[in-house]
Design a protein around this motif. Structure first.
Motif, PDB file in Angstrom:
ATOM      1  N   ASP A 170       0.866  -1.180   0.000  1.00 62.66           N
ATOM      2  CA  ASP A 170       0.000   0.000   0.000  1.00 62.66           C
ATOM      3  C   ASP A 170       0.905   1.233   0.000  1.00 62.66           C
ATOM      4  O   ASP A 170       1.696   1.436   0.928  1.00 62.66           O
ATOM      5  CB  ASP A 170      -0.878  -0.047   1.264  1.00 62.66           C
ATOM      6  CG  ASP A 170      -1.900   1.084   1.303  1.00 62.66           C
ATOM      7  OD1 ASP A 170      -1.572   2.185   0.806  1.00 62.66           O
ATOM      8  OD2 ASP A 170      -2.996   0.868   1.834  1.00 62.66           O
ATOM      9  N   HIS A 175       2.706  -0.196   4.050  1.00 64.45           N
ATOM     10  CA  HIS A 175       2.625  -1.516   4.676  1.00 64.45           C
ATOM     11  C   HIS A 175       2.272  -2.528   3.591  1.00 64.45           C
ATOM     12  O   HIS A 175       1.560  -2.198   2.639  1.00 64.45           O
ATOM     13  CB  HIS A 175       1.544  -1.552   5.763  1.00 64.45           C
ATOM     14  CG  HIS A 175       2.059  -1.152   7.110  1.00 64.45           C
ATOM     15  ND1 HIS A 175       2.334   0.151   7.439  1.00 64.45           N
ATOM     16  CD2 HIS A 175       2.355  -1.890   8.220  1.00 64.45           C
ATOM     17  CE1 HIS A 175       2.764   0.213   8.692  1.00 64.45           C
ATOM     18  NE2 HIS A 175       2.799  -1.009   9.186  1.00 64.45           N
ATOM     19  N   SER A 177       0.172  -5.449   2.165  1.00 61.12           N
ATOM     20  CA  SER A 177      -1.147  -6.042   2.390  1.00 61.12           C
ATOM     21  C   SER A 177      -1.148  -7.520   2.024  1.00 61.12           C
ATOM     22  O   SER A 177      -2.058  -8.252   2.388  1.00 61.12           O
ATOM     23  CB  SER A 177      -2.219  -5.316   1.576  1.00 61.12           C
ATOM     24  OG  SER A 177      -1.894  -5.353   0.199  1.00 61.12           O
ATOM     25  N   TYR A 178      -0.154  -7.958   1.288  1.00 65.20           N
ATOM     26  CA  TYR A 178      -0.009  -9.381   1.002  1.00 65.20           C
ATOM     27  C   TYR A 178       1.461  -9.679   0.751  1.00 65.20           C
ATOM     28  O   TYR A 178       2.146  -8.921   0.056  1.00 65.20           O
ATOM     29  CB  TYR A 178      -0.824  -9.811  -0.225  1.00 65.20           C
ATOM     30  CG  TYR A 178      -0.546 -11.258  -0.596  1.00 65.20           C
ATOM     31  CD1 TYR A 178      -1.088 -12.298   0.148  1.00 65.20           C
ATOM     32  CD2 TYR A 178       0.301 -11.580  -1.658  1.00 65.20           C
ATOM     33  CE1 TYR A 178      -0.809 -13.626  -0.148  1.00 65.20           C
ATOM     34  CE2 TYR A 178       0.591 -12.902  -1.960  1.00 65.20           C
ATOM     35  CZ  TYR A 178       0.031 -13.920  -1.196  1.00 65.20           C
ATOM     36  OH  TYR A 178       0.316 -15.223  -1.480  1.00 65.20           O
ATOM     37  N   MET A 195       3.946  -8.303   7.245  1.00 63.13           N
ATOM     38  CA  MET A 195       2.769  -7.456   7.028  1.00 63.13           C
ATOM     39  C   MET A 195       2.444  -6.578   8.230  1.00 63.13           C
ATOM     40  O   MET A 195       1.706  -5.607   8.095  1.00 63.13           O
ATOM     41  CB  MET A 195       1.568  -8.323   6.649  1.00 63.13           C
ATOM     42  CG  MET A 195       1.669  -8.847   5.210  1.00 63.13           C
ATOM     43  SD  MET A 195       0.163  -9.638   4.628  1.00 63.13           S
ATOM     44  CE  MET A 195       0.334 -11.240   5.353  1.00 63.13           C
ATOM     45  N   ASN A 258      -6.140  -0.042  -6.720  1.00 65.16           N
ATOM     46  CA  ASN A 258      -7.064  -1.041  -6.201  1.00 65.16           C
ATOM     47  C   ASN A 258      -8.492  -0.596  -6.494  1.00 65.16           C
ATOM     48  O   ASN A 258      -8.927   0.468  -6.049  1.00 65.16           O
ATOM     49  CB  ASN A 258      -6.863  -1.193  -4.684  1.00 65.16           C
ATOM     50  CG  ASN A 258      -7.664  -2.339  -4.102  1.00 65.16           C
ATOM     51  OD1 ASN A 258      -8.859  -2.445  -4.350  1.00 65.16           O
ATOM     52  ND2 ASN A 258      -6.996  -3.179  -3.337  1.00 65.16           N
ATOM     53  N   THR A 261     -10.610  -0.159  -3.079  1.00 67.00           N
ATOM     54  CA  THR A 261     -10.247   0.861  -2.085  1.00 67.00           C
ATOM     55  C   THR A 261      -9.790   2.166  -2.717  1.00 67.00           C
ATOM     56  O   THR A 261      -9.780   3.204  -2.052  1.00 67.00           O
ATOM     57  CB  THR A 261      -9.112   0.332  -1.197  1.00 67.00           C
ATOM     58  OG1 THR A 261      -7.960   0.079  -2.033  1.00 67.00           O
ATOM     59  CG2 THR A 261      -9.499  -0.971  -0.509  1.00 67.00           C
ATOM     60  N   GLU A 265      -1.424   0.775  -5.314  1.00 64.50           N
ATOM     61  CA  GLU A 265      -0.625  -0.301  -4.727  1.00 64.50           C
ATOM     62  C   GLU A 265       0.556  -0.625  -5.643  1.00 64.50           C
ATOM     63  O   GLU A 265       0.496  -0.408  -6.852  1.00 64.50           O
ATOM     64  CB  GLU A 265      -1.469  -1.564  -4.572  1.00 64.50           C
ATOM     65  CG  GLU A 265      -2.624  -1.400  -3.603  1.00 64.50           C
ATOM     66  CD  GLU A 265      -3.541  -2.617  -3.593  1.00 64.50           C
ATOM     67  OE1 GLU A 265      -4.217  -2.815  -2.590  1.00 64.50           O
ATOM     68  OE2 GLU A 265      -3.568  -3.343  -4.606  1.00 64.50           O
TER      69      GLU A 265
END
Lengths: 450, 174
Positions: A170, A175, A177-178, A195, A258, A261, A265
C-alpha cells in the motif's frame, strides 16, 4: 291379565328407553314368544348402541325392515369411512349422494379440500420450480466455487512453492497487504511478521530512504498518468534477513490502483539475486582489474580516469597523473625469468597502492607500465609522490629461487591536468612524454611536463 | 362341448340402437325379473335349488368377466376401478354400488349394492336371492385382480335388509 300385559309393556318400554334394561320377570320369561321378542329387542338395542358408539364392525342376525334400515345406515357409514380413507389417500373424486344435507356438506368439504390441494400443489410446483432453479443456481455456484477453490489452490500452491516472493504494498501506509509464504525462505520472516511491520523494516536504512523516495515519485507519476499499470519497473534492493545479514534481491514491480479501495498499490515479485550479484560483481571485478597485480586494468583506468577529469572540471579541483615504467624490465625478465619479472611488477603495484589514497586511481596500463591518477593533487604534490615512489621501488629487493638478489628501478613522468581543456588522453600523452624524458635522462628519476 | 350353440359374446347383445329405434335401450325391471325368476323356477324344477344357484353364480361370473372386459379393462388403480364401476352400474340401472372396506393386499372386500336390480323391492323371503350378483361381482374382481374370488351375499332385501351386502374374498393360490 291386565297386570301381566302392563308388566310386559313396562318391560318393553324400559328396554327401549332405560339406560340399563331391566331384567325380565320369571312369569314373562316363561312366555316363549314374548321372551324371543324381548331378546330381539335387546339385540336390536345392542346393534343400535354399537353403531351409535362408532363400532361399525358389529353385526346382527335380526332380519326385517327395521334391522335392514339400521344395516343400511351401517353400510352407509362404512362406505363413508371407506370414502374418507380414499380421500385421505388423495382420491378427491369421492362423492356422497345418500345422506341428505350431510352429503352436501361432505361433498363441499371434499371439493374444497381438492381445490385447496390443487392450490397447494400449484404452489408446491411453483416452489419446486423455484427450488429446482435454486438448486441449479447452488450447483452452478458450487461448481464456480470449486473452480475458484481449485484455482486458489493452484495459485496458493504456486505462490507457496515458488522461490520468488509475491507481494502487494500500500503506497499510502507503506505496509504490505499481502506477502507470499516464500518470503520466509528469502528473508527468514513469516508473511505475518512482514505485514505487521512498515516497509522500512524490510530494508537497510539507506535502501529504505532510497526506496521510499522512489515509491513516492512513482506514485505521483502514476496518479498524473505518466506511469501506467502496464509498465514494469526492475530494481535491485538490499533487504534485511532475520538473522541480521542482508539479502540482495531484484524486484519487478508495477503500480496498480485497487478497484475496491482506490489506493495505489505496488504489485511486485522479488527474487534472491545474491549469487547472481556476486557473480556479476566478480565479472565486473575481473573486467576492471589486472589479474597479476589486483589493481585496475587499462580499460578501467581509461573509463574511470575520464570521469575523474570530468569531475575535476565540474568542481575546479587539481588532478595529476604519474606514468611509471620499470627500468630495463626486459633485462630483468631475461636474466631472472618471467616469474621474477611478474613478481617485480606485483611489487611495484603494491608500492603504488601504499602511496595512493582511497580516492586515487592506480592501474597497470601496460606490461611494466603503471598510471596513478591523483585527485586534488597539483604538480608539486605529485612530484613528491613520484619522488617517494622512486625511493620505495629502489628499495625493493627480490630473490630468485636460487637466492640471487634482484633489484630494479623505475622512471616516472608527471603531468598536471589542465581541467578546462584537457582530456585523459591528452594528459596521458603529456605524462608519457615526461616519462620518456626521465628515461632519456638516465632512468630512476621522474620528470615533470611543464 | 365342442359345438356349442350359445357361447356368449358381447355381439349377442346386439345393435340396440338399430334394433330399437323407438323403444330405445330401456325396459321395465319387471321384464328382467320375469325372465330371471322364470329361469330359476324352471331350472330348479329340473336341477334342484343348489344346482340352480350354482348355474346362476356361474352365469353371473361369466357376465361379470364380460362386463369387466367391456368397461373396465386396463384399469390398474383400485379407486379408479371402483369409481368406474359405480358410474357404469348406476348409469345402466344395475344398482348403487358402494365399498365398505377394501384390503387389496389380503384380497378382502365388502361391497354393498343398493336398489339392486335383482332383489330390491322383493317380498321378504327369509333367504338371499342375489346369487347371480355374487357371480357377477366375482367375475369383476377376478378381472381386476387376476385372482380367484369367492363372493357371498350376507344381507339381502329379501331377508329384510334395505341394502345387499357382499363379502368378496380372494381364494388362496393353489
Amino acid at each position: 291379565m291386565n297386570s301381566e300385559l302392563d308388566q310386559a309393556c313396562a318391560l318393553l318400554r324400559k328396554t327401549l328407553t332405560a339406560k340399563a334394561p331391566p331384567g325380565m320377570h320369571a312369569d314373562l320369561a316363561a312366555k316363549a314368544e314374548f321372551a324371543r321378542l324381548h331378546e330381539e329387542l335387546l339385540e336390536l338395542r345392542r346393534f343400535i348402541m354399537n353403531i351409535a358408539s362408532g363400532d361399525l364392525a358389529t353385526s346382527t342376525s335380526i332380519k326385517g325392515y327395521t334391522a335392514g334400515i339400521l344395516k343400511t345406515l351401517q353400510a352407509n357409514l362404512k362406505h363413508m369411512t371407506w370414502q374418507t380413507q380414499m380421500i385421505a389417500s388423495g382420491d378427491f373424486s369421492q362423492r356422497l349422494d345418500f345422506m341428505g344435507d350431510f352429503s352436501k356438506a361432505f361433498n363441499a368439504m371434499t371439493a374444497r379440500l381438492e381445490a385447496s390441494l390443487q392450490t397447494i400443489r400449484k404452489k408446491e410446483e411453483k416452489l419446486n420450480r423455484i427450488n429446482a432453479g435454486l438448486r441449479r443456481q447452488v450447483e452452478r455456484r458450487k461448481r464456480a466455487q470449486a473452480a475458484l477453490t481449485k484455482s486458489e489452490a493452484h495459485y496458493r500452491n504456486l505462490t507457496e512453492t515458488m522461490k520468488d516472493v509475491v507481494w502487494i504494498l500500500d503506497t499510502e501506509t507503506l505496509h504490505f497487504s499481502y506477502v507470499s509464504p516464500s518470503v520466509e525462505r528469502l528473508r527468514g520472516f513469516t508473511p505475518e511478521e512482514i505485514m505487521t511491520q512498515p516497509l522500512d523494516a524490510a530494508l537497510t536504512p539507506s535502501e529504505a530512504v532510497r526506496l521510499k523516495r522512489t515509491i513516492e515519485d512513482n506514485r505521483e507519476k502514476f496518479l498524473s498518468g505518466t506511469l501506467d499499470s502496464d509498465t514494469y519497473l526492475t530494481s535491485e534492493i538490499e533487504q534485511v534477513h532475520k538473522d541480521g545479514s542482508s539479502v540482495w534481491t531484484e524486484a519487478i514491480t508495477r503500480y496498480v490502483k485497487n478497484d475496491k479501495t482506490g489506493v495505489v498499490e505496488v504489485h511486485g515479485v522479488t527474487r534472491d539475486i545474491s549469487e547472481r550479484r556476486t557473480l556479476r560483481l566478480e565479472l565486473e571485478r575481473q573486467a576492471t582489474t589486472d589479474s597479476l597485480t589486483g589493481i585496475a586494468n587499462r580499460r578501467h583506468f581509461l573509463t574511470t580516469g575520464q570521469k575523474e577529469i570530468d569531475r575535476c572540471k565540474r568542481h575546479g579541483c587539481t588532478l595529476s597523473l604519474l606514468m611509471l615504467d620499470i627500468d630495463h624490465f626486459k633485462a630483468v625478465n631475461d636474466t631472472f625469468g618471467h616469474a621474477t619479472g611478474d613478481r617485480a611488477i606485483q611489487a611495484v603495484a603494491q608500492t603504488c597502492c601504499k602511496e595512493m589514497r582511497s580516492t586515487d586511481l592506480g592501474a597497470r596500463i601496460g606490461g611494466e607500465e603503471f598510471a596513478l591518477l591523483l585527485v586534488e593533487t597539483d604538480l608539486n604534490k605529485a612530484c613528491s609522490v613520484a619522488e617517494r615512489l622512486l625511493a620505495q621501488v629502489e628499495a625493493i629487493e627480490l630473490f630468485t629461487e636460487n637466492g640471487r638478489s634482484v633489484r630494479f628501478t623505475t622512471s616516472i613522468g608527471v603531468a598536471e591536468c589542465r581541467p578546462q581543456t584537457e582530456t585523459l588522453s591528452d594528459l596521458m600523452v603529456r605524462a608519457d612524454q615526461a616519462l620518456y624524458k626521465a628515461k632519456n635522462m638516465g632512468r630512476n628519476r621522474f620528470e615533470c611536463f611543464e | 362341448m365342442p359345438d356349442r350353440k350359445y357361447r356368449f359374446s358381447w355381439d349377442l347383445i346386439g345393435d340396440i340402437e338399430l334394433g330399437r329405434p323407438n323403444l330405445g335401450p330401456l325396459m321395465r325391471i319387471e321384464v328382467y325379473r320375469l325372465m330371471q325368476f322364470a329361469f330359476r323356477d324352471v331350472l330348479e324344477s329340473h336341477y334342484g335349488t343348489a344346482q340352480t344357484d350354482a348355474l346362476f353364480y356361474e352365469a353371473g361370473k361369466l357376465a361379470g368377466t364380460a362386463f369387466y372386459n367391456r368397461f373396465c379393462s386396463g384399469i390398474t388403480d383400485l379407486n379408479e376401478f371402483v369409481r368406474t364401476l359405480q358410474e357404469i352400474l348406476r348409469e345402466l340401472g344395475i344398482g348403487i354400488m358402494r365399498v365398505e372396506s377394501a384390503d387389496e393386499e389380503k384380497g378382502s372386500f365388502v361391497i354393498t349394492m343398493s336398489e339392486d336390480l335383482d332383489c330390491s323391492g322383493l317380498p321378504e323371503l327369509d333367504y338371499e336371492v342375489c346369487v347371480y350378483d355374487e357371480g357377477f361381482i366375482a367375475g369383476l374382481m377376478e378381472g381386476f385382480t387376476g385372482r380367484k374370488f369367492k363372493v357371498k351375499e350376507v344381507d339381502c332385501w329379501c331377508t329384510g335388509d334395505r341394502t345387499c351386502r357382499f363379502t368378496a374374498q380372494a381364494e388362496e393360490k393353489a
